[in-house]
Design a protein around this motif. Structure first.
Motif, PDB file in Angstrom:
ATOM      1  N   GLY A  97       0.841  -1.197   0.000  1.00 47.70           N
ATOM      2  CA  GLY A  97       0.000   0.000   0.000  1.00 47.70           C
ATOM      3  C   GLY A  97       0.869   1.236   0.000  1.00 47.70           C
ATOM      4  N   MET A  98       0.325   2.336  -0.499  1.00 49.35           N
ATOM      5  CA  MET A  98       1.073   3.583  -0.576  1.00 49.35           C
ATOM      6  C   MET A  98       0.342   4.681   0.187  1.00 49.35           C
ATOM      7  SD  MET A  98       3.652   2.576  -2.393  1.00 49.35           S
ATOM      8  CE  MET A  98       4.470   4.169  -2.572  1.00 49.35           C
ATOM      9  N   GLY A  99       1.086   5.650   0.673  1.00 55.12           N
ATOM     10  CA  GLY A  99       0.489   6.799   1.334  1.00 55.12           C
ATOM     11  C   GLY A  99      -0.316   6.407   2.554  1.00 55.12           C
ATOM     12  N   GLY A 100      -1.570   6.878   2.590  1.00 52.41           N
ATOM     13  CA  GLY A 100      -2.428   6.577   3.724  1.00 52.41           C
ATOM     14  C   GLY A 100      -2.690   5.101   3.924  1.00 52.41           C
ATOM     15  N   SER A 101      -2.483   4.302   2.885  1.00 52.92           N
ATOM     16  CA  SER A 101      -2.712   2.861   2.998  1.00 52.92           C
ATOM     17  C   SER A 101      -1.602   2.140   3.750  1.00 52.92           C
ATOM     18  CB  SER A 101      -2.844   2.242   1.596  1.00 52.92           C
ATOM     19  OG  SER A 101      -3.968   2.771   0.915  1.00 52.92           O
ATOM     20  N   VAL A 128       5.259  -6.288   7.704  1.00 54.82           N
ATOM     21  CA  VAL A 128       6.169  -5.986   6.604  1.00 54.82           C
ATOM     22  C   VAL A 128       5.456  -5.014   5.674  1.00 54.82           C
ATOM     23  CG1 VAL A 128       7.499  -6.904   4.671  1.00 54.82           C
ATOM     24  CG2 VAL A 128       7.242  -8.263   6.768  1.00 54.82           C
ATOM     25  N   VAL A 129       5.990  -3.804   5.548  1.00 48.04           N
ATOM     26  CA  VAL A 129       5.343  -2.767   4.748  1.00 48.04           C
ATOM     27  C   VAL A 129       6.077  -2.614   3.421  1.00 48.04           C
ATOM     28  CG1 VAL A 129       4.757  -0.319   4.595  1.00 48.04           C
ATOM     29  CG2 VAL A 129       4.498  -1.534   6.772  1.00 48.04           C
ATOM     30  N   VAL A 183      11.825  -5.195  -2.204  1.00 47.68           N
ATOM     31  CA  VAL A 183      10.722  -6.113  -2.484  1.00 47.68           C
ATOM     32  C   VAL A 183      11.218  -7.555  -2.417  1.00 47.68           C
ATOM     33  CG1 VAL A 183       9.014  -6.840  -4.202  1.00 47.68           C
ATOM     34  CG2 VAL A 183       9.473  -4.399  -3.859  1.00 47.68           C
ATOM     35  N   ALA A 184      12.426  -7.803  -2.924  1.00 42.37           N
ATOM     36  CA  ALA A 184      13.003  -9.149  -2.865  1.00 42.37           C
ATOM     37  C   ALA A 184      13.187  -9.595  -1.421  1.00 42.37           C
ATOM     38  CB  ALA A 184      14.340  -9.178  -3.608  1.00 42.37           C
ATOM     39  N   ASP A 185      13.514  -8.656  -0.547  1.00 42.98           N
ATOM     40  CA  ASP A 185      13.671  -8.985   0.864  1.00 42.98           C
ATOM     41  C   ASP A 185      12.345  -9.469   1.459  1.00 42.98           C
ATOM     42  OD1 ASP A 185      15.483  -8.647   3.393  1.00 42.98           O
ATOM     43  OD2 ASP A 185      13.597  -7.677   3.939  1.00 42.98           O
ATOM     44  N   ALA A 186      11.237  -8.816   1.070  1.00 38.31           N
ATOM     45  CA  ALA A 186       9.922  -9.249   1.549  1.00 38.31           C
ATOM     46  C   ALA A 186       9.559 -10.616   0.986  1.00 38.31           C
ATOM     47  CB  ALA A 186       8.863  -8.218   1.159  1.00 38.31           C
ATOM     48  N   LEU A 187       9.947 -10.868  -0.256  1.00 34.86           N
ATOM     49  CA  LEU A 187       9.681 -12.168  -0.879  1.00 34.86           C
ATOM     50  C   LEU A 187      10.498 -13.283  -0.232  1.00 34.86           C
ATOM     51  CD1 LEU A 187       9.683 -11.178  -4.667  1.00 34.86           C
ATOM     52  CD2 LEU A 187       7.710 -12.034  -3.372  1.00 34.86           C
ATOM     53  N   ALA A 188      11.632 -12.924   0.350  1.00 30.94           N
ATOM     54  CA  ALA A 188      12.527 -13.925   0.930  1.00 30.94           C
ATOM     55  C   ALA A 188      12.004 -14.468   2.263  1.00 30.94           C
ATOM     56  CB  ALA A 188      13.917 -13.329   1.124  1.00 30.94           C
TER      57      ALA A 188
END
Length: 535
Positions: free
Chosen positions: A88-92, A108-109, A118-123
């Motif tokens: 999500g971006m901004g207020g999300s 995890v944002v 993004v790869a770190d979140a996928l890991a």
């Protein structure tokens, strides 16, 4: 229940604020906001305000969400799914990040287009992961990219992607339709009469926070307690006092609000409130620029000048002229009321964001070019691992930086915008205090493209006295965006170049430094900044 409070530390400001509050009370501004009176901001703003005031009642209208969120969390946990990733971006994303940090629960944002982040979140362990995709329309390019990437990753591990994706969107949006067709696990519909920056207590704030384990029922209780006070036309109303103080200071030339967090219980609040203030007030050549600092001793806060109001989130400390304290739910509502009041005093519509779309359009135009990034520009200088783009004099990086700082007008500001990995390139944030210390100018820092959905509106629509330092970096391992003709790296670059283009069209100085080696480049840049002084 912790009460909300506002402390005007400066005696002169307190007297001036009290006089203005009398007028606000006489005009019944507080009760009219609570009653969702769209006429408060003038005829030009009325149509937008009429569909953007649902936030005043969220402490009541969001209650039905609690049981749904609890039920889904229990279902997921029974399946061994307890890791929550939010796209999500901004207020999300800003409100859930503050809510979960304050609650001490992991979330995890993903509000980045940096491939490594993004790869770190996928890991992480995808067998335990649920992806919450939050977007009012579903068309937000960053969030759409994250959804596509995670769908592919889930499928690659033999996981039914649809069962691991939860959607938060507006009713009747294209995203609601897409989610239904795709069979996603759950769709939560938010109040469509609430803008993104006022959405902390809607499904956008509550769903990811609740799934992550935050006590969102208490959050609504806190807001409810604050609402009963903020709706009263009284001279002690904290929302009126805070809004009036900001209005008084702005009329005296203090167009910047500098934040330091002095509260040990509420975590990261300045990062949320800066979007609220910047997008709500930064338009028509006026507004309040929020500057989040590292603490009361930080450059910019400790030495805040006449063009800035030092504001503590928590107990008064250091150079603070104003402080606000209370529970997190109460603080959300307090600052929303105060920002709406400040908008009335500044004579602007606090519910639109007319300049946000410009950078998005410029980025899309660059993505449509054959090269994807549209960057045919050649560096004006190469200094070690740093390529310099922009028309600033100098034969070395320190000289270029001195020339850049010399372009800051009186009472202007420096904005550092890092299109990098917020985790691995975290040292970039050191540039904010270092530049502020060396130059004496108020200095902001934002991770790109995250800040585009936050302070980006102010940079184009607010006081036109900013200069902009963009940081981009080499991408070693890019990520494909399934069924899209670009990678994350290309998208990230287009967003930086597109925003820079729009800033230049507004006549603002833009210096882009491209790090051909990120770690070495940041170290080289920090060293160069230490050779810069205010001209």
């Amino acid at each position: 229940m912790i009460e909300i409070s506002v402390d005007i530390v400066d005696a002169k400001l307190a007297d001036e604020t009290a006089t203005l509050v009398e007028t606000l009370v006489a005009d019944k501004v507080a009760s009219r906001i609570a009653a969702q009176d769209a006429t408060l901001w003038g005829a030009d703003a009325q149509s937008e305000a009429a569909i953007r005031l649902g936030w005043t009642a969220l402490h009541e209208t969001s209650r039905p969400l609690l049981a749904e969120i609890d039920a889904l969390r229990a279902e997921l946990h029974s399946e061994g799914v307890d890791r929550v990733v939010l796209a999500g971006m901004g207020g999300s994303s800003l409100a859930p990040e503050v809510i979960t940090a304050t609650a001490g629960v992991p979330l995890v944002v993903l509000d980045t287009t940096d491939p490594a982040q993004v790869a770190d979140a996928l890991a992480g362990d995808l067998t335990r992961t649920v992806l919450v995709v939050s977007s009012k329309s579903g068309g937000t390019v960053e969030t759409d990219s994250h959804r596509r990437i995670f769908e592919k990753a889930f499928a690659a591990q033999g996981i039914d992607a649809a069962s691991r994706i939860v959607v938060v969107t507006d009713p009747g949006s294209p995203f609601e339709e897409l989610a239904g067709q795709a069979g996603y696990r759950k769709v939560f519909l938010a109040d469509p009469n609430v803008g993104g920056r006022y959405s902390a207590l809607t499904a956008f704030g509550l769903v990811p926070s609740g799934l992550a384990g935050a006590d969102i029922a208490t959050l609504l209780d806190e807001a409810s307690a604050a609402a009963s006070v903020l709706a009263k036309d009284e001279d002690t109303n904290a929302g009126l006092v805070l809004g009036a103080a900001l209005g008084v200071r702005h009329s005296e030339g203090a167009e910047k609000v500098v934040f330091a967090d002095t509260d040990t219980s509420v975590k990261g609040f300045p990062d949320w409130v800066e979007q609220l203030i910047a997008e709500s007030t930064g338009k028509q050549g006026t507004g309040l620029l929020p500057v989040a600092t590292e603490g009361t001793d930080a450059p910019g806060f400790a030495d805040a000048g006449d063009d800035a109001t030092a504001t503590a989130i928590g107990t008064p400390a250091g150079a603070a002229r104003v402080s606000t304290s209370g529970s997190l739910g109460g603080l959300f509502l307090l600052w929303e009321y105060a920002t709406a009041v400040a908008g009335r005093l500044l004579g602007i519509n606090p519910f639109d964001q007319p300049d946000v779309e410009a950078a998005k359009k410029a980025a899309r135009a660059l993505l449509d070019q054959p090269t994807g990034s549209g960057d045919a520009e050649k560096p004006s200088l190469v200094d070690g691992p740093v390529e310099v783009y922009g028309h600033f004099e100098g034969t070395s990086l320190p000289e270029v930086l001195r020339s850049f700082v010399a372009s800051v007008p009186e009472f202007g500001y420096v904005s550092v915008q890092a299109y990098l990995d917020r985790l691995d390139d975290a040292s970039a944030a050191l540039l904010r205090p270092e530049l502020a210390r060396r130059t004496g100018f108020q200095t902001t820092f934002g991770w790109g493209p995250r800040f585009l959905h936050s302070t980006g509106q102010y940079h184009k629509g607010g006081h036109q006295n900013g200069v902009f330092l963009q940081l981009t970096g080499a991408v070693e391992d890019d990520l494909e965006v399934p069924d899209r003709p670009y990678t994350l790296g290309v998208l990230q670059r287009a967003q930086a170049l597109g925003d820079g283009q729009v800033l230049k069209e507004h006549g603002r100085p833009v210096l882009r430094l491209h790090l051909t080696d990120r770690a070495a480049g940041l170290a080289h840049l920090v060293k160069a900044v230490q050779e810069v002084e205010r001209p």
